[in-house]
Design a protein around this motif. Structure first.
Motif, PDB file in Angstrom:
ATOM      1  N   GLY A 186     -72.057   1.276  11.670  1.00  0.00           N
ATOM      2  CA  GLY A 186     -73.214   0.522  11.769  1.00  0.00           C
ATOM      3  C   GLY A 186     -74.068   0.914  13.072  1.00  0.00           C
ATOM      4  O   GLY A 186     -75.210   1.154  13.135  1.00  0.00           O
ATOM      5  N   ARG A 187     -73.363   1.086  14.326  1.00  0.00           N
ATOM      6  CA  ARG A 187     -74.280   1.536  15.585  1.00  0.00           C
ATOM      7  C   ARG A 187     -74.594   3.017  15.380  1.00  0.00           C
ATOM      8  O   ARG A 187     -75.823   3.153  15.745  1.00  0.00           O
ATOM      9  N   GLU A 188     -73.934   3.703  14.710  1.00  0.00           N
ATOM     10  CA  GLU A 188     -74.357   5.132  14.676  1.00  0.00           C
ATOM     11  C   GLU A 188     -75.548   5.216  13.684  1.00  0.00           C
ATOM     12  O   GLU A 188     -76.475   5.864  14.035  1.00  0.00           O
ATOM     13  N   ALA A 189     -75.652   4.488  12.574  1.00  0.00           N
ATOM     14  CA  ALA A 189     -76.631   4.505  11.699  1.00  0.00           C
ATOM     15  C   ALA A 189     -77.827   3.779  12.335  1.00  0.00           C
ATOM     16  O   ALA A 189     -79.012   4.309  12.104  1.00  0.00           O
ATOM     17  N   LYS A 190     -77.644   2.749  13.288  1.00  0.00           N
ATOM     18  CA  LYS A 190     -78.834   2.303  13.975  1.00  0.00           C
ATOM     19  C   LYS A 190     -79.344   3.209  15.117  1.00  0.00           C
ATOM     20  O   LYS A 190     -80.665   3.416  15.223  1.00  0.00           O
ATOM     21  N   THR A 191     -78.422   3.846  15.722  1.00  0.00           N
ATOM     22  CA  THR A 191     -78.834   5.057  16.740  1.00  0.00           C
ATOM     23  C   THR A 191     -79.679   6.074  16.040  1.00  0.00           C
ATOM     24  O   THR A 191     -80.457   6.538  16.816  1.00  0.00           O
ATOM     25  N   ARG A 192     -79.347   6.388  14.907  1.00  0.00           N
ATOM     26  CA  ARG A 192     -80.032   7.630  14.241  1.00  0.00           C
ATOM     27  C   ARG A 192     -81.556   7.264  14.130  1.00  0.00           C
ATOM     28  O   ARG A 192     -82.231   8.307  13.701  1.00  0.00           O
ATOM     29  N   THR A 193     -81.741   5.862  13.877  1.00  0.00           N
ATOM     30  CA  THR A 193     -83.102   5.705  13.713  1.00  0.00           C
ATOM     31  C   THR A 193     -83.991   4.946  14.773  1.00  0.00           C
ATOM     32  O   THR A 193     -85.037   4.828  14.922  1.00  0.00           O
ATOM     33  N   GLU A 194     -83.391   5.093  15.989  1.00  0.00           N
ATOM     34  CA  GLU A 194     -83.730   4.743  17.266  1.00  0.00           C
ATOM     35  C   GLU A 194     -85.273   5.623  17.733  1.00  0.00           C
ATOM     36  O   GLU A 194     -86.223   5.175  18.352  1.00  0.00           O
ATOM     37  N   HIS A 195     -85.155   6.949  17.392  1.00  0.00           N
ATOM     38  CA  HIS A 195     -86.139   7.694  17.812  1.00  0.00           C
ATOM     39  C   HIS A 195     -87.490   7.939  16.921  1.00  0.00           C
ATOM     40  O   HIS A 195     -88.505   8.284  17.233  1.00  0.00           O
ATOM     41  N   ARG A 196     -87.269   7.144  15.745  1.00  0.00           N
ATOM     42  CA  ARG A 196     -88.526   6.782  14.802  1.00  0.00           C
ATOM     43  C   ARG A 196     -89.698   6.332  15.686  1.00  0.00           C
ATOM     44  O   ARG A 196     -89.444   5.628  16.337  1.00  0.00           O
TER      45      ARG A 196
ATOM     46  N   ARG B  55     -62.062  -2.807  11.184  1.00  0.00           N
ATOM     47  CA  ARG B  55     -63.277  -3.677  11.520  1.00  0.00           C
ATOM     48  C   ARG B  55     -64.013  -2.654  12.758  1.00  0.00           C
ATOM     49  O   ARG B  55     -65.318  -2.760  12.719  1.00  0.00           O
ATOM     50  N   ASP B  56     -63.444  -2.205  13.703  1.00  0.00           N
ATOM     51  CA  ASP B  56     -64.047  -1.238  14.464  1.00  0.00           C
ATOM     52  C   ASP B  56     -64.451  -0.354  13.953  1.00  0.00           C
ATOM     53  O   ASP B  56     -65.887   0.521  14.417  1.00  0.00           O
ATOM     54  N   GLU B  57     -64.047   0.418  13.096  1.00  0.00           N
ATOM     55  CA  GLU B  57     -64.498   1.739  12.559  1.00  0.00           C
ATOM     56  C   GLU B  57     -65.899   1.160  11.585  1.00  0.00           C
ATOM     57  O   GLU B  57     -66.963   2.031  12.064  1.00  0.00           O
ATOM     58  N   ARG B  58     -65.984   0.138  10.987  1.00  0.00           N
ATOM     59  CA  ARG B  58     -67.100  -0.445  10.380  1.00  0.00           C
ATOM     60  C   ARG B  58     -68.184  -0.689  11.519  1.00  0.00           C
ATOM     61  O   ARG B  58     -69.561  -0.198  11.136  1.00  0.00           O
ATOM     62  N   LEU B  59     -67.950  -1.298  12.453  1.00  0.00           N
ATOM     63  CA  LEU B  59     -68.913  -1.458  13.331  1.00  0.00           C
ATOM     64  C   LEU B  59     -69.386  -0.188  14.080  1.00  0.00           C
ATOM     65  O   LEU B  59     -70.525  -0.233  14.386  1.00  0.00           O
ATOM     66  N   ARG B  60     -68.584   0.617  14.281  1.00  0.00           N
ATOM     67  CA  ARG B  60     -69.038   1.901  14.789  1.00  0.00           C
ATOM     68  C   ARG B  60     -70.162   2.685  13.951  1.00  0.00           C
ATOM     69  O   ARG B  60     -71.028   3.297  14.312  1.00  0.00           O
TER      70      ARG B  60
END
Length: 351
Positions: free
Chosen positions: A109-119, A102-107
């Motif tokens: 998800g956070r990484e995918a969200k972080t990759r688009t923060e700079h847009r 579960r923690d790996e799945r959440l991690r």
């Protein structure tokens, strides 16, 4: 049932859209590539344009968490998933993952969200949300100020600042009761308009109504507490309270003409003092009795030692290091010798 789609958007309408904006209406999403409205945009991109959702989000500056599915389909999918979770044990076993998975799945998800923060579109969306919240707060503040001005006009004042300026002598609680709000909110209105509360001089302390003041007498309240003749506050332990005024009990008695033996405590406090004194006296008596018994025991051991030519029991124990000879001379058991050494090792002849 026939599906009704909205009219296709023109090229000018598509060009007018900002980065990070994904229009949605009536449960349908606008495809920013062709201008068509679709309930499920992800399958439309793959089948109609040969692209995947990730490339679509990157092209139009959408966050990675932006769903490409209409609100109606999302709600239906949520209901189906909830029903499957309640009826299918395999789904529950799959979703009830160990903490590490579960923690790996959440991690991820956070990484995918972080990759688009700079847009730029994501940042523009955040700024737009902040501006909407600020505008909402501004409208609420204006509405509250208008309501307060109307309330002040109903009370005969031009506006709220005029009412606050005319009621500076009221406390925050009294002003809150007048405005129909809490004392904290009334204080906030005063602070916002820069109108401080005026505090008049404190009245001189005096006796409460109905309390007779007789020279040389200490007045008391109905519950037995004593009134302080300095501030007229009722206190159970008046002697302790006098520290606030920098006075001692004798100075207080002399200042107000009280008797030198006047008790500065209520009836309950006097009973407590008496109980403490009684307990303290009993404890002191027990300690004195124990000391007398210990002295008598020491005198008995010293007498036994003098029979054998020693000044006291300490000298006898020092002359005979072993337990057997000392026990025979003192007429005690050998195991008692060690206790006597611990008790009288540093004691003198008088114990």
């Amino acid at each position: 049932m026939t599906r009704r789609y909205r009219a296709t958007a023109t090229a000018a309408e598509l060009a007018a859209l900002r980065p990070g904006e994904q229009p949605e209406a009536d449960g349908q999403l606008l495809c920013r590539v062709c201008g068509r409205w679709r309930r499920q945009l992800a399958t439309h991109l793959v089948a109609g344009h040969g692209t995947d959702p990730a490339a679509y989000r990157a092209e139009f500056q959408l966050p990675a968490t932006r769903a490409l599915m209409g609100s109606g389909l999302r709600d239906a999918a949520t209901r189906r998933a909830r029903d499957r979770y309640q009826t299918d044990p395999r789904v529950r076993d799959f979703l009830t993952q160990p903490p590490a998975e579960r923690d790996e799945r959440l991690r991820r998800g956070r990484e995918a969200k972080t990759r688009t923060e700079h847009r730029a579109g994501v940042q523009a969306g955040k700024r737009a949300a902040g501006l909407r919240l600020a505008e909402h707060a501004r409208r609420r503040a204006e509405h509250a100020a208008t309501a307060m001005d109307e309330l002040a006009a109903g009370l005969g004042h031009a506006d709220l600042p005029a009412l606050l300026a005319a009621t500076t002598e009221l406390s925050h609680a009294q002003l809150g009761a007048l405005l129909g709000c809490t004392a904290a909110k009334a204080r906030w209105w005063r602070t916002r308009h820069g109108i401080a509360r005026t505090r008049g001089p404190r009245p001189a302390p005096g006796p409460p109504p109905g309390v007779p003041v007789i020279a040389g007498r200490q007045p008391h309240a109905d519950d037995g507490r004593l009134y302080c003749l300095e501030c007229w506050l009722p206190r159970a332990n008046l002697a302790q309270h006098l520290v606030v005024h920098g006075l001692t009990s004798p100075a207080y008695r002399a200042r107000h003409g009280l008797a030198a033996d006047a008790v500065l405590g209520s009836a309950a406090m006097r009973r407590r003092w008496s109980d403490n004194a009684r307990v303290g006296g009993a404890a002191a008596g027990l300690a004195a009795a124990a000391a007398r018994k210990a002295a008598a025991v020491r005198a008995d051991y010293d007498a036994r030692a003098r029979v054998h030519g020693f000044t006291d029991v300490v000298a006898l124990l020092a002359h005979h290091p072993g337990p057997q000879p000392a026990a025979a001379l003192l007429d005690v058991l050998p195991r008692e010798v060690a206790r006597l050494r611990r008790r009288y090792s540093a004691a003198g002849p008088e114990g």
